[in-house]
Design an enzyme around this catalytic site. Structure first.
Site, PDB file in Angstrom:
ATOM      1  N   SER A 187     -25.812 -19.367  25.623  1.00  0.00           N
ATOM      2  CA  SER A 187     -24.873 -20.120  25.627  1.00  0.00           C
ATOM      3  C   SER A 187     -24.287 -20.499  24.488  1.00  0.00           C
ATOM      4  CB  SER A 187     -25.312 -21.462  26.369  1.00  0.00           C
ATOM      5  OG  SER A 187     -26.260 -22.217  25.508  1.00  0.00           O
ATOM      6  N   LYS A 188     -22.964 -21.164  24.477  1.00  0.00           N
ATOM      7  CA  LYS A 188     -22.535 -21.694  23.366  1.00  0.00           C
ATOM      8  C   LYS A 188     -23.200 -22.485  22.669  1.00  0.00           C
ATOM      9  CE  LYS A 188     -18.179 -23.865  21.712  1.00  0.00           C
ATOM     10  NZ  LYS A 188     -19.094 -24.965  21.071  1.00  0.00           N
ATOM     11  N   ARG A 189     -24.084 -23.519  23.268  1.00  0.00           N
ATOM     12  CA  ARG A 189     -25.165 -24.468  22.574  1.00  0.00           C
ATOM     13  C   ARG A 189     -26.200 -23.635  21.850  1.00  0.00           C
ATOM     14  NH1 ARG A 189     -27.097 -29.234  26.141  1.00  0.00           N
ATOM     15  NH2 ARG A 189     -28.224 -27.790  26.583  1.00  0.00           N
ATOM     16  N   ASP A 222     -24.485 -22.797  18.676  1.00  0.00           N
ATOM     17  CA  ASP A 222     -24.040 -24.127  17.810  1.00  0.00           C
ATOM     18  C   ASP A 222     -25.405 -24.346  17.018  1.00  0.00           C
ATOM     19  OD1 ASP A 222     -21.522 -24.071  18.525  1.00  0.00           O
ATOM     20  OD2 ASP A 222     -21.675 -25.706  19.829  1.00  0.00           O
TER      21      ASP A 222
END
Ligand code: GLU
Length: 508
Positions: free
Chosen positions: A263-265, A268
């Site tokens: 995921s984008k998380r 990050d």
């Protein structure tokens, strides 16, 4: 040209995740391998989730990756338009065909009524499914139980309705997926999915299969999340009496630790992009970096992605796009998810960087030097020589600056620890003497500077380190860098003397 026609069919609801790019890539490779056509179809029927710049983002991403579509919005629209929002009137005709064939029906149940059914089922420990089980029992309001007159009257009066697929009862569906093999499904477990809404818009399922049929799609290659839709899609093809395309559902790209979808998380948290290009979220203003902006070469990125879910069956890891096209085969796509690895991703970039020519790298580095306001700008030949000395240690072109800034500007400060260790009481006098030695060398080649300097050090009967270490500090600012005499040769006599005098002034 063969009959192979595949499509990448994203919904423009935001930026493409690398999983989407991987789907596009496998479609592209499959099309090219089989001399077929790669199509972009924009699935934008859900206007509530539509994002303005998303389609442009998708096209730009495919172009940056070097996998442009052959047919798509604005390009060779042979069976176009290729934007579903521009095909609205087509779908109504097709859903009517299903109504006439009694393979679909009108349903007038309001969401309050459906919620009440759901609640009641839950209270009895059951799950409410709108299908054969209850669709004709009279508790639901649809054209299977209402009279023809009542149904027509409701439609005429503008009652809100949906059109549902009448899933065949008591059938064992035998499906085949190119990657997963045979799958058997009991049709009684499926619900009667909504195909069309009274606002005149089709749902994903109807639009998707009508378009795949009209665009003569031969193979549907898409993410695993669409596998549960496959039975319905196959049933819809059969209901229309159309030929069913072949299906291939690609495995998920997993988090680096292996559990769950990337995921984008994760990006990050661990510091890597999940989008190909930088993306600005217009509502929140958040800017997410892309692979391009983080310094990745698009061919390295594509090579890395190609192996996230497919393997060539050999040890080979570095593939040009042409090599990927000829090696790619759906039968070597794995069923299980593929773990994303940041180290591996960087490794690919490093490999591609080492393979780039000096001239290419110098041209890229020149842009960085311009941004750093280096004045005057050195020649491309000079930059190329610098690159050849430091590129072994670089993963990205942007690493060049940290590895070689001293070739372009004198050190602004000196590493404190190194100063303490290397700058002794007698260093100043030795350095002054060294400037005279260097100043008198006429042939300022690396070899000759080395020879003359070493001869002088030998005559003085002191350790080499006593000269070489402070000299490196003067020239580089710290105790790093390639062969010192190469650096001195490159920056030239005048600059070297300037740097030695500079450190003397600063440290004494
Ligand atoms: N619009 C769907 C998506 O966003 C397409 C799925 C498919 O390829 O059928 O992924």
């Amino acid at each position: 040209m063969s009959d192979v026609r595949v499509r990448f069919a994203p919904s423009p609801t935001g930026p493409l995740h690398i999983g989407g790019i991987r789907t596009a890539l496998y479609n592209y490779l499959f099309a090219k391998k089989n001399n077929g056509v790669f199509i972009l179809r924009v699935e934008d029927t859900d206007q509530s989730r539509y994002v303005d710049n998303a389609e442009e983002y998708i096209t730009n991403s495919l172009n940056w990756c070097g996998i442009p579509f052959d047919e798509g919005p604005g390009k060779n629209e042979r069976f176009g338009p290729y934007r579903q929002s521009e095909r609205k009137n087509i779908y109504k005709d097709y859903v009517n065909i299903l109504i006439e064939k009694e393979k679909a029906y009108y349903a007038f149940d309001t969401s309050e009524e459906l919620n009440a059914h759901r609640k009641q089922h839950e209270a009895n420990g059951k799950t409410f499914i709108y299908n054969w089980h209850n669709r004709e029992k009279g508790r639901l309001k649809n054209s299977l139980v209402l009279s023809k007159e009542e149904t027509n009257k409701r439609i005429k009066e503008g009652d809100s309705y949906v059109i549902r697929f009448k899933t065949p009862q008591n059938e064992t569906l035998l499906l085949n997926d190119e990657i997963r093999g045979n799958i058997s499904i009991d049709s009684n477990t499926l619900d009667d999915k909504v195909l069309f809404k009274s606002d005149g818009m089709p749902t994903y399922h109807l639009a998707n299969i009508v378009d795949d049929h009209l665009m003569k799609i031969s193979h549907v290659i898409r993410g695993e999340e669409w596998l549960p839709s496959m039975p319905l899609h196959v049933l819809l093809y059969r209901a229309f009496g159309w030929q069913v395309p072949k299906f291939a559902h690609l495995p998920l790209i997993l988090k680096p630790e292996g559990k769950g979808k990337l995921s984008k998380r994760d990006g990050d948290k661990l510091g890597f992009p999940v989008f190909p290009l930088e993306y600005t979220n217009e509502s929140s203003g958040e800017i997410s970096s892309g692979y391009r902006e983080s310094g990745y070469f698009s061919d390295a990125f594509i090579n890395m992605l190609s192996l996230l879910g497919w393997n060539p069956g050999t040890e080979q890891e570095i593939f040009s796009l042409e090599e990927l096209i000829s090696a790619f085969d759906l039968s070597r796509v794995s069923k299980s998810g593929a773990k994303f690895s940041l180290d591996k991703t960087k490794w690919f970039n490093q490999q591609y960087l080492q393979k780039r020519t000096g001239a290419e790298l110098a041209a890229l580095y020149l842009e960085i030097l311009k941004n750093k306001k280096i004045n005057p700008l050195p020649s491309l030949n000079y930059i190329e020589d610098v690159v050849s000395l430091v590129k072994d240690r670089a993963i990205f072109v942007k690493d060049f600056w940290n590895l070689s800034s001293y070739f372009f500007e004198h050190p602004k400060e000196y590493n404190e620890k190194a100063v303490k260790k290397q700058w002794k009481a007698d260093t100043k006098d030795l350095m002054l003497e060294l400037t005279t030695v260097l100043g008198s060398i006429n042939d300022f080649s690396s070899e000759s500077i080395e020879k003359e300097t070493k001869e002088w050090i030998s005559l003085k009967e002191i350790g080499f380190g006593k000269i070489m270490q402070p000299l490196r500090l003067a020239v580089v600012g710290e105790m790093k860098g390639p062969h010192l005499f190469d650096i001195i040769h490159m920056i030239g006599k005048e600059e070297t003397l300037f740097r030695i005098n500079n450190i003397i002034n600063k440290l004494s």
